[in-house]
Design a protein around this motif. Structure first.
Motif, mmCIF file in Angstrom:
data_model
loop_
_atom_site.group_PDB
_atom_site.id
_atom_site.type_symbol
_atom_site.label_atom_id
_atom_site.label_comp_id
_atom_site.label_asym_id
_atom_site.label_seq_id
_atom_site.Cartn_x
_atom_site.Cartn_y
_atom_site.Cartn_z
ATOM 1 N N PHE A 121 4.854 -4.201 4.947
ATOM 2 C CA PHE A 121 3.851 -3.548 4.281
ATOM 3 C C PHE A 121 4.204 -2.307 3.495
ATOM 4 N N ILE B 112 0.080 3.657 10.994
ATOM 5 C CA ILE B 112 -1.551 3.282 11.314
ATOM 6 C C ILE B 112 -2.329 4.549 10.982
ATOM 7 N N GLU B 113 -1.677 5.810 11.120
ATOM 8 C CA GLU B 113 -2.709 6.920 11.066
ATOM 9 C C GLU B 113 -2.810 7.414 9.610
ATOM 10 N N ASN B 114 -1.959 6.909 8.773
ATOM 11 C CA ASN B 114 -2.128 7.213 7.330
ATOM 12 C C ASN B 114 -2.363 6.188 6.307
ATOM 13 N N THR B 115 -2.417 4.899 6.570
ATOM 14 C CA THR B 115 -2.862 3.847 5.702
ATOM 15 C C THR B 115 -3.601 2.788 6.625
ATOM 16 N N SER B 116 -3.674 1.690 5.825
ATOM 17 C CA SER B 116 -4.512 0.517 6.295
ATOM 18 C C SER B 116 -3.811 -0.450 7.030
ATOM 19 N N TYR B 117 -2.491 -0.061 7.677
ATOM 20 C CA TYR B 117 -1.838 -0.844 8.441
ATOM 21 C C TYR B 117 -2.329 -1.141 9.753
ATOM 22 N N SER B 118 -2.175 -2.321 10.098
ATOM 23 C CA SER B 118 -2.746 -2.745 11.435
ATOM 24 C C SER B 118 -1.332 -3.166 12.130
ATOM 25 N N ALA C 246 0.908 -1.190 0.005
ATOM 26 C CA ALA C 246 -0.014 0.001 0.080
ATOM 27 C C ALA C 246 0.874 1.286 -0.105
ATOM 28 N N GLU D 102 2.529 7.001 -0.567
ATOM 29 C CA GLU D 102 1.405 6.224 -1.368
ATOM 30 C C GLU D 102 0.925 6.730 -2.680
#
Length: 139
Positions: A55, A119-125, A22, A93
């Motif tokens: 990621f 976490i704040e800017n992508t779909s990362y968990s 991503a 991105e």
């Protein structure tokens, strides 16, 4: 026949499990930068093996390339503002800067800052820590 089916199923599951990239983490560096060298010594080899590195794969860019007339454009990036310090880590991105970490604050702080911007800017968990502390075990 069942052996072939098992192999094909395993191959299919591996294809499905490939993570979609991503974002990229772009490290802006320059020759002779002691903090760039420190990051490389401490984290360079392990970064691609981490959940964050998988990621957001790392791409390195030289500061002088960004400072050229069409530097960011020629590298396929649109930046919020010029990069002034090395190392600077840009979360990119679709060619657009989402966030940045200026400087290298050391291994412990770097991971926390990186996780936060992902976490704040992508779909990362963030991965869930499955370890149980001894005091949490009850009989």
């Amino acid at each position: 026949m069942s052996r072939i089916r098992a192999v094909l199923t395993a191959l299919l599951l591996n294809v499905i499990a490939i993570p979609a990239f991503a974002a990229d983490l772009v490290m802006v560096e320059e020759p002779g930068c002691p903090w760039c060298a420190k990051w490389e010594r401490e984290l360079g080899a392990i970064y691609p093996k981490t959940p964050e590195g998988q990621f957001a794969p790392l791409r390195k860019v030289q500061l002088h390339d960004l400072r050229k007339k069409n530097g960011p454009d020629s590298l396929g990036m649109t930046l919020d503002r010029p990069v002034m310090f090395t190392p600077t880590f840009l979360l990119i991105e679709d060619g657009v800067e989402l966030a940045r970490i200026q400087g290298y604050p050391g291994e412990d702080f770097f991971w926390g800052l990186l996780e936060q911007i992902l976490i704040e800017n992508t779909s990362y968990s963030a991965p869930v820590d499955t370890k149980v502390a001894p005091e949490q075990i009850t009989n």
